[in-house]
Scaffold this active site. Structure first.
Site: not given
Length: 263
Positions: A2-3, A102
DNA sequence: AGTATAACCTGTCTGC
DNA sequence: TGCAGACAGGTTATAC
């Protein structure tokens, strides 16, 4: 993952939780805390006052305390638990689960009064969409020999851009990612300065970019991937000039650009 | 001080 | 089918 546009989409999706009562915190994976926050987190209770965003960080403010969350690469906030749930916030009538295969996501639990002193937030640079995002400040951060693409990814200079939007912004401004930042003319810098918020705004309007794991808080995919001009398009033809998009590596990360449109 | 590399993790895809 | 290797939206620590 996510940016800024994805984190902002998530923030907006969570705004309805403001004012709600947090009744229980379940830490499923203590590693999420990275030693930054004490285990007292599980005793946190009370009303959620506000959810804000700074760069790619989400900030949940309670009366005395605050949670600062970075979603890393694969973090998502969903209304239900799953195989990779690392944290569950139980609100009255509703729960919010942090899902993160992750495990690059990170959470800090601090006193609200200490928010301004928190290193990761303190280090962040210019924030798009705020009063500090001026051409004067932007020009200032460009005064380095560093490659412009790498500069755009440096959160200490500019907060919020990640690999997708750094690539896309440079394409829109017609600037080669390998150019030293200080070699940009004022006109080029201006184009980039203006392209960034416009790009981010469009991406937010499309609910972000879903390549694989990103989802909104309702579990939907974003739609901005349909509008990407260069990111992930190596070998495909440039939508503007038809020549093939190139992929190179910069600081161990993929850079995509059109060598004929970006000079 | 700035920069390159490794490290943290797990999943997915490609090629042999 | 199996297996190795590359690659993935991110940041930080460590070694030059």
């Amino acid at each position: 993952m996510p940016e800024l546009p994805e984190v902002e989409t998530i923030r907006r999706g969570l705004a309805r939780l403001e004012g709600r009562l947090l009744t229980q915190v379940e830490v499923r994976d203590p590693r999420l805390l990275r030693g930054c926050a004490p285990a007292e987190l599980v005793r946190l209770r009370g009303h959620l006052k506000e959810i804000s965003r700074r760069g790619k960080f989400l900030i949940f403010k309670f009366d005395e305390h605050a949670l600062v969350l970075h979603l890393g690469m694969t973090g998502r906030l969903l209304p239900h638990e799953g195989r990779y749930t690392r944290l569950v916030l139980h609100f009255s009538e509703e729960k919010l689960a942090l899902d993160d295969p992750r495990r690059f996501a990170a959470l800090c639990y601090i006193r609200a009064a200490e928010l301004d002193e928190l290193g990761p937030l303190k280090r962040l640079g210019i924030e798009p969409f705020t009063a500090g995002y001026t051409f004067k400040n932007f020009w200032k951060i460009l005064q380095t020999k560093q490659e412009i693409k790498r500069l755009l990814l440096d959160q200490r200079k500019l907060a919020g851009l990640g690999n997708i939007y750094a690539n896309e912004a440079l394409f829109r401004a017609g600037i080669n990612p390998l150019r030293p930042a200080s070699s940009l003319s004022r006109a080029e810098a201006k184009r980039l300065f203006e392209a960034i918020p416009r790009l981010l705004e469009e991406a937010i309007a499309a609910q972000g970019t879903t390549i694989s794991s990103y989802r909104t808080t309702t579990g939907e995919s974003g739609r901005f991937q349909e509008f990407l001009q260069v990111y992930g398009r190596a070998g495909e033809s440039c939508r503007r000039c038809g020549r093939p998009i190139e992929r190179i590596e910069q600081r161990g990360r993929s850079t995509y650009f059109c060598p004929s449109c970006q000079v």
